[in-house]
Design an enzyme around this catalytic site. Structure first.
Site, PDB file in Angstrom:
ATOM      1  N   ARG A 171       2.725   0.952  11.910  1.00  0.00           N
ATOM      2  CA  ARG A 171       2.674   2.415  12.006  1.00  0.00           C
ATOM      3  C   ARG A 171       2.375   2.979  13.382  1.00  0.00           C
ATOM      4  O   ARG A 171       2.592   4.159  13.611  1.00  0.00           O
ATOM      5  CB  ARG A 171       1.659   2.956  11.003  1.00  0.00           C
ATOM      6  CG  ARG A 171       2.203   2.933   9.599  1.00  0.00           C
ATOM      7  CD  ARG A 171       1.092   3.009   8.621  1.00  0.00           C
ATOM      8  NE  ARG A 171       0.215   1.863   8.814  1.00  0.00           N
ATOM      9  CZ  ARG A 171      -0.930   1.681   8.175  1.00  0.00           C
ATOM     10  NH1 ARG A 171      -1.357   2.589   7.347  1.00  0.00           N
ATOM     11  NH2 ARG A 171      -1.650   0.602   8.392  1.00  0.00           N
ATOM     12  N   ASP A 181       4.610  -8.712   3.532  1.00  0.00           N
ATOM     13  CA  ASP A 181       3.184  -8.516   3.288  1.00  0.00           C
ATOM     14  C   ASP A 181       2.647  -9.716   2.530  1.00  0.00           C
ATOM     15  O   ASP A 181       3.388 -10.386   1.813  1.00  0.00           O
ATOM     16  CB  ASP A 181       2.920  -7.234   2.488  1.00  0.00           C
ATOM     17  CG  ASP A 181       1.466  -6.795   2.630  1.00  0.00           C
ATOM     18  OD1 ASP A 181       1.137  -6.153   3.637  1.00  0.00           O
ATOM     19  OD2 ASP A 181       0.647  -7.164   1.777  1.00  0.00           O
ATOM     20  N   ARG A 212       0.231  -7.489  13.218  1.00  0.00           N
ATOM     21  CA  ARG A 212       0.711  -6.160  12.794  1.00  0.00           C
ATOM     22  C   ARG A 212       1.508  -5.465  13.900  1.00  0.00           C
ATOM     23  O   ARG A 212       1.453  -4.234  14.022  1.00  0.00           O
ATOM     24  CB  ARG A 212      -0.451  -5.264  12.360  1.00  0.00           C
ATOM     25  CG  ARG A 212      -1.240  -5.768  11.181  1.00  0.00           C
ATOM     26  CD  ARG A 212      -0.415  -5.653   9.916  1.00  0.00           C
ATOM     27  NE  ARG A 212      -1.215  -5.965   8.754  1.00  0.00           N
ATOM     28  CZ  ARG A 212      -1.767  -5.054   7.958  1.00  0.00           C
ATOM     29  NH1 ARG A 212      -1.592  -3.789   8.179  1.00  0.00           N
ATOM     30  NH2 ARG A 212      -2.476  -5.418   6.918  1.00  0.00           N
ATOM     31  N   ARG A 260       9.928   4.329   7.799  1.00  0.00           N
ATOM     32  CA  ARG A 260       9.030   4.259   6.645  1.00  0.00           C
ATOM     33  C   ARG A 260       9.059   5.559   5.839  1.00  0.00           C
ATOM     34  O   ARG A 260       8.877   5.538   4.619  1.00  0.00           O
ATOM     35  CB  ARG A 260       7.622   3.948   7.164  1.00  0.00           C
ATOM     36  CG  ARG A 260       6.525   3.899   6.148  1.00  0.00           C
ATOM     37  CD  ARG A 260       6.569   2.665   5.283  1.00  0.00           C
ATOM     38  NE  ARG A 260       5.420   2.650   4.404  1.00  0.00           N
ATOM     39  CZ  ARG A 260       5.355   3.301   3.237  1.00  0.00           C
ATOM     40  NH1 ARG A 260       6.398   3.966   2.797  1.00  0.00           N
ATOM     41  NH2 ARG A 260       4.262   3.258   2.515  1.00  0.00           N
ATOM     42  N   TYR A 292      -7.743  -9.856  -3.706  1.00  0.00           N
ATOM     43  CA  TYR A 292      -6.958  -8.680  -4.114  1.00  0.00           C
ATOM     44  C   TYR A 292      -6.657  -8.699  -5.604  1.00  0.00           C
ATOM     45  O   TYR A 292      -6.657  -7.658  -6.273  1.00  0.00           O
ATOM     46  CB  TYR A 292      -5.635  -8.614  -3.333  1.00  0.00           C
ATOM     47  CG  TYR A 292      -5.806  -8.076  -1.931  1.00  0.00           C
ATOM     48  CD1 TYR A 292      -6.149  -6.740  -1.723  1.00  0.00           C
ATOM     49  CD2 TYR A 292      -5.629  -8.881  -0.821  1.00  0.00           C
ATOM     50  CE1 TYR A 292      -6.310  -6.233  -0.441  1.00  0.00           C
ATOM     51  CE2 TYR A 292      -5.791  -8.393   0.463  1.00  0.00           C
ATOM     52  CZ  TYR A 292      -6.137  -7.068   0.645  1.00  0.00           C
ATOM     53  OH  TYR A 292      -6.301  -6.570   1.909  1.00  0.00           O
TER      54      TYR A 292
HETATM   55  O1  CP3 Z   1       3.988  -7.016  12.139  1.00  0.00           O
HETATM   56  C1  CP3 Z   1       3.435  -7.772  11.327  1.00  0.00           C
HETATM   57  O2  CP3 Z   1       2.310  -8.285  11.515  1.00  0.00           O
HETATM   58  C2  CP3 Z   1       4.210  -8.205  10.101  1.00  0.00           C
HETATM   59  C3  CP3 Z   1       3.955  -7.473   8.930  1.00  0.00           C
HETATM   60  C4  CP3 Z   1       2.642  -7.587   8.158  1.00  0.00           C
HETATM   61  C5  CP3 Z   1       2.218  -6.538   7.311  1.00  0.00           C
HETATM   62  N1  CP3 Z   1       1.142  -6.978   6.618  1.00  0.00           N
HETATM   63  C6  CP3 Z   1       2.874  -5.231   7.182  1.00  0.00           C
HETATM   64  C7  CP3 Z   1       2.114  -4.086   6.643  1.00  0.00           C
HETATM   65  C8  CP3 Z   1       1.748  -8.636   8.021  1.00  0.00           C
HETATM   66  C9  CP3 Z   1       1.678  -9.970   8.753  1.00  0.00           C
HETATM   67  C10 CP3 Z   1       0.801  -8.245   7.041  1.00  0.00           C
HETATM   68  C11 CP3 Z   1      -0.281  -9.115   6.569  1.00  0.00           C
HETATM   69  C12 CP3 Z   1      -1.316  -8.559   5.707  1.00  0.00           C
HETATM   70  N2  CP3 Z   1      -1.182  -7.652   4.693  1.00  0.00           N
HETATM   71  C13 CP3 Z   1      -2.671  -8.973   5.736  1.00  0.00           C
HETATM   72  C14 CP3 Z   1      -3.226 -10.036   6.652  1.00  0.00           C
HETATM   73  C15 CP3 Z   1      -3.553  -9.477   7.991  1.00  0.00           C
HETATM   74  C16 CP3 Z   1      -4.768  -8.637   7.996  1.00  0.00           C
HETATM   75  O3  CP3 Z   1      -4.629  -7.465   8.392  1.00  0.00           O
HETATM   76  O4  CP3 Z   1      -5.851  -9.134   7.673  1.00  0.00           O
HETATM   77  C17 CP3 Z   1      -3.362  -8.234   4.761  1.00  0.00           C
HETATM   78  C18 CP3 Z   1      -4.833  -8.329   4.434  1.00  0.00           C
HETATM   79  C19 CP3 Z   1      -2.403  -7.414   4.096  1.00  0.00           C
HETATM   80  C20 CP3 Z   1      -2.639  -6.498   2.957  1.00  0.00           C
HETATM   81  C21 CP3 Z   1      -2.367  -5.107   3.339  1.00  0.00           C
HETATM   82  N3  CP3 Z   1      -1.115  -4.589   3.540  1.00  0.00           N
HETATM   83  C22 CP3 Z   1      -3.311  -4.072   3.542  1.00  0.00           C
HETATM   84  C23 CP3 Z   1      -4.816  -4.221   3.429  1.00  0.00           C
HETATM   85  C24 CP3 Z   1      -2.601  -2.937   3.859  1.00  0.00           C
HETATM   86  C25 CP3 Z   1      -3.165  -1.547   4.024  1.00  0.00           C
HETATM   87  C26 CP3 Z   1      -3.891  -1.403   5.281  1.00  0.00           C
HETATM   88  C27 CP3 Z   1      -2.932  -0.958   6.312  1.00  0.00           C
HETATM   89  O5  CP3 Z   1      -2.911  -1.542   7.391  1.00  0.00           O
HETATM   90  O6  CP3 Z   1      -2.224  -0.007   5.977  1.00  0.00           O
HETATM   91  C28 CP3 Z   1      -1.231  -3.286   3.907  1.00  0.00           C
HETATM   92  C29 CP3 Z   1      -0.106  -2.393   4.259  1.00  0.00           C
HETATM   93  C30 CP3 Z   1       0.808  -2.806   5.339  1.00  0.00           C
HETATM   94  N4  CP3 Z   1       1.260  -4.083   5.576  1.00  0.00           N
HETATM   95  C31 CP3 Z   1       1.417  -1.923   6.284  1.00  0.00           C
HETATM   96  C32 CP3 Z   1       2.233  -2.727   7.099  1.00  0.00           C
HETATM   97  C33 CP3 Z   1       3.112  -2.255   8.222  1.00  0.00           C
HETATM   98  C34 CP3 Z   1       1.257  -0.415   6.323  1.00  0.00           C
HETATM   99  C35 CP3 Z   1       1.712   0.158   5.036  1.00  0.00           C
HETATM  100  C36 CP3 Z   1       2.571   1.350   5.125  1.00  0.00           C
HETATM  101  O7  CP3 Z   1       3.485   1.445   5.962  1.00  0.00           O
HETATM  102  O8  CP3 Z   1       2.363   2.205   4.254  1.00  0.00           O
END
Ligand code: CP3
Length: 356
Positions: A36, A81, A32, A45, A158
């Site tokens: 944010r 994602d 990640r 964003r 999910y």
């Molecule tokens: O920089 C990176 O790692 C690349 C981008 C990336 C995102 N999601 C962007 C993201 C990657 C590799 C992921 C993978 C992801 N997404 C996983 C596996 C990693 C982990 O954390 O276990 C999972 C389970 C998800 C599903 C997901 N996406 C969730 C549960 C959430 C909400 C929780 C959170 O962190 O907000 C997201 C949203 C998400 N994915 C954001 C980002 C930058 C934030 C959303 C936003 O900007 O509103």
């Protein structure tokens, strides 16, 4: 397949570590890392919906590069994602600020499997390939680019829960109540994942990570039957398909988050991944004993440890490298960086890793 005239790679330490070759300094990236905690991400964003960023290659590329411009990281990971796969299979996925992903019409019982469609990966997820190719060029060879996917069980979670869950109880109930249909669903997802990863490599991804973020919920028996089995298939089929296409294989990282040491030991013996990612609950020395010398380990500082003083963060990062050792090791956190992680701590973490 042509190399699409990508710029020459200047820092290959993560690829060397994945292949078990010696490195001068331990490579480090952060799960990640584009997100944010970066003000430049929040600014972009505020103007765009989450999935619009994923679907617009110029925006996905810009966000992927944000942490690379700021920090001396040794790898980039394409901004996207894991939930783009359920979306491509026909489910609605919304990203709600403050809540996370929501799937308003989840799979309630096996009769709902008929709601799923088999996507044409090149067409329906081609935007991820386009983002990868553009980013490979824009990186100018600075560091390698990682492609990724969610693992089948994590995506199934999910699709059934309709969002995050602290128990995954509905999804686990499926495993016991509908074992055949659970395998049918996992197989459908696996087939999409294989084509999706092959497409990412063709587009320019230089490593692949498979996130089993819901590994926590599986005991060793369920882990073998519902997670490991599909991890193996993904690895075998991706390598097989790339060979048929005459595209060189890339190292594969598995992140079975929450897997216990017994599961990790079995995984190391059977799954065939070059790299295994560990979450922060796993002891580095114990993990190395269990997996043996021929697998690269990745991880695993607790993401909340970034809230200690920067001096402590740096020390902890250095100690972590000493515990894992500099060989066959890629430094990372044990899960994603939190949305308000202090940037000076992220800097101290990277500095600490590189100073050993
Ligand atoms: O920089 C990176 O790692 C690349 C981008 C990336 C995102 N999601 C962007 C993201 C990657 C590799 C992921 C993978 C992801 N997404 C996983 C596996 C990693 C982990 O954390 O276990 C999972 C389970 C998800 C599903 C997901 N996406 C969730 C549960 C959430 C909400 C929780 C959170 O962190 O907000 C997201 C949203 C998400 N994915 C954001 C980002 C930058 C934030 C959303 C936003 O900007 O509103």
């Amino acid at each position: 397949m042509s190399e699409q005239n990508f710029p020459r790679l200047q820092n290959d330490s993560i690829l060397r570590a994945a292949r078990g070759e010696p490195v001068d300094t331990v490579p480090v990236w952060i799960m990640r890392q584009a997100g944010r905690y970066l003000p430049e991400f929040r600014e972009l964003r505020a103007k765009h919906d989450f999935f619009s960023i994923c679907q617009t290659p110029t925006l996905a590329c810009e966000v992927t590069l944000q942490p690379i411009k700021r920090f001396p990281l040794d790898a980039s990971i394409i901004f996207s994602d894991i939930l783009v796969i359920p979306q491509a299979m026909g489910l609605v996925v919304e990203m709600k600020p403050g809540i996370g992903p929501v799937l308003p019409e989840p799979l309630i019982d096996p009769s709902h499997l008929s709601k799923l469609r088999i996507p044409d990966v090149e067409k329906d997820l081609g935007y991820v390939g386009a983002a990868i190719t553009l980013t490979r060029h824009s990186l100018q060879g600075k560091v390698p680019l990682i492609g990724f996917t969610g693992a089948p069980w994590t995506l199934m979670g999910y699709m059934i829960q309709g969002g995050g869950s602290s128990t995954m109880a509905q999804a686990r109930i499926w495993l016991y109540k509908y074992p055949e249909e659970s395998h049918k669903l996992l197989q459908m997802i696996t087939d999409v994942i294989v084509d999706y990863l092959v497409m990412q490599v063709k587009a320019g991804a230089q490593l692949l990570q498979v996130f089993e973020s819901h590994g926590d919920f599986l005991n060793t028996e369920l882990f073998k039957e519902y997670s490991l089995k599909y991890f193996k298939q993904i690895r075998d089929k991706v390598k097989e398909k790339l060979e048929i296409l005459n595209v060189p294989a890339v190292p594969m990282i598995a992140f079975p988050k929450g897997a216990n040491l017994d599961s990790i030991e079995i995984f190391a013996k059977e799954a065939g991944y070059e790299v295994i990612g560990l979450d922060w609950t796993i002891d580095p020395i114990e993990a190395r004993k269990r997996v043996g010398p021929n697998i690269t380990l990745q991880g695993n500082m607790d993401p909340t440890a970034l809230y200690a003083t920067t001096e402590k963060v740096r020390q902890r990062a250095e100690n972590m490298v000493r515990e894992f050792g500099k060989g066959r090791y890629i430094a990372n956190l044990g899960h994603g960086v939190l949305p308000d992680a202090p940037i000076p701590s992220v800097e101290a973490f990277i500095e600490g890793i590189h100073s050993v």
